[in-house]
Design an enzyme around this catalytic site. Structure first.
Site, short mmCIF file in Angstrom:
data_model
loop_
_atom_site.label_atom_id
_atom_site.label_comp_id
_atom_site.label_asym_id
_atom_site.label_seq_id
_atom_site.Cartn_x
_atom_site.Cartn_y
_atom_site.Cartn_z
N GLY A 215 0.84 -1.19 0.00
CA GLY A 215 0.00 0.00 0.00
C GLY A 215 0.87 1.24 0.00
O GLY A 215 2.03 1.19 0.41
N GLY A 216 0.32 2.36 -0.46
CA GLY A 216 1.10 3.59 -0.50
C GLY A 216 2.37 3.39 -1.29
O GLY A 216 2.35 2.94 -2.44
N ASP A 217 3.51 3.75 -0.69
CA ASP A 217 4.81 3.59 -1.37
C ASP A 217 5.63 2.49 -0.71
O ASP A 217 6.86 2.52 -0.72
CB ASP A 217 5.58 4.91 -1.36
CG ASP A 217 5.84 5.44 0.05
OD1 ASP A 217 5.25 4.90 1.00
OD2 ASP A 217 6.63 6.40 0.19
N GLU A 218 4.94 1.49 -0.12
CA GLU A 218 5.60 0.38 0.55
C GLU A 218 5.52 -0.89 -0.29
O GLU A 218 4.45 -1.29 -0.75
CB GLU A 218 4.97 0.13 1.92
CG GLU A 218 5.18 1.27 2.91
CD GLU A 218 4.54 0.98 4.25
OE1 GLU A 218 4.92 1.63 5.24
OE2 GLU A 218 3.65 0.11 4.32
#
Length: 320
Positions: A215-218
């Site tokens: 999720g996000g930038d992970e």
């Protein structure tokens, strides 16, 4: 003709009209399993005309992938209870196989016994189910496995590693200053960057390694049969080099870095949760090191693991 006979004739005509116009394929066979009648939908679904089907045994459509045993069991159930329904695989005249939902019923008219088979092509439905299943387990933006699929994949990898006495490396990757890209170039550019990073991560590891977006930038990468901390650090370095390569977004060259935390099984965790926590903590230490770093997790409780040659790591090591 009496009113009763008129009523019977009307019902027969209605039944014939229903069979003629229904979208389900209808095939009627005699007691020996020889086709005596089919409706137009049968021809549309299978490619066989009425003349090509009549007189042939019902097996000519191919039946189930399990073969003749399952076919025999199906007909035994029909003879025993007068009814059977379930999913089967049939074969069109052009030899194309397709999944169908099929119902077979025994029908007696006087002393004569016939078998009525109704079926419909459920291929589009199964394709829709597969798309929904894929969406449930994959990230819509990048196409990578999502957190749910990552957890499933990691659990299976850990089971294999435990049985075979091997090490696994979990790499937790967080992009540095990704918010700045969104704030300056917009979310569309940020989404494009995430897709580029995902593709680079996938191409920088082996086919058997698992890449996921949490999720996000992970992102995460699971490396099986890794050669200890040195092998994991080498792989992390390759991933870092792939990420930092310049990317053109909206006509501008953009370079982004990442912080990577590395955790090894069984040294840093004996289960998925412990391993993920260790890799996550190592990633935050990499952030504090000044970003664009790869940090190995500190040894956890019971880190010596089951293999005597795999000593627990005494302190974090930094690879930049």
């Amino acid at each position: 003709m009496s009113s009763g006979e008129d009523d019977l004739q009307a019902r027969l005509q209605l039944a014939a009209a229903v069979i003629e116009h229904t979208r389900e394929a209808v095939m009627v066979a005699d007691a020996r399993g020889r086709v005596v009648s089919v409706n137009p939908a049968f021809g549309s679904l299978t490619g066989y005309t009425s003349a090509q089907a009549i007189g042939r045994h019902v097996r000519f459509l191919g039946s189930m992938p399990q073969g003749r045993t399952a076919f025999g069991e199906m007909w035994a159930a029909v003879q025993r209870s007068g009814h059977w329904q379930g999913e089967v695989w049939l074969r069109r005249r052009n030899r194309e196989s397709f999944p169908a939902w099929q119902t077979v019923s025994g029908v007696r008219h006087g002393r004569a016994l016939h078998y009525v088979t109704l079926f419909s092509d459920i291929g589009p439905l199964k394709q829709a189910e597969q798309r929904l299943l894929h969406l449930a387990h994959h990230d819509a933006l990048t196409g990578l496995p999502n957190r749910l699929q990552f957890e499933n994949d990691l659990a299976r990898s850990l089971q294999r590693a435990w049985r075979q006495g091997q090490q696994i490396a979990l790499l937790f990757i967080d992009l540095d200053c990704f918010k700045l890209v969104n704030d300056t170039l917009g979310h569309a550019a940020g989404d494009e960057l995430l897709r580029v990073v995902a593709a680079r991560l996938r191409s920088a590891v082996r086919a058997e390694d698992a890449v996921a977006r949490l999720g996000g930038d992970e992102f995460t990468v699971v490396l099986e049969e890794v050669d200890g901390a040195a092998g994991a650090a080498l792989a992390a370095g390759k991933l870092l080099q792939a990420i930092v390569a310049p990317t053109v977004l909206q006509g501008r060259a953009v370079s982004i870095s990442a912080s990577i935390g590395i955790a090894l099984f069984p040294a840093h965790g004996a289960d998925a949760d412990a391993l993920l926590r260790a890799a996550d903590a190592a990633m935050y230490r990499a952030k504090r090191q000044g970003r664009r770093h790869c940090v190995l997790a500190e040894a956890g409780p019971g880190g010596a693991g089951r293999r005597g040659g795999m000593a627990a790591v005494a302190a974090a090591r930094v690879f930049s």
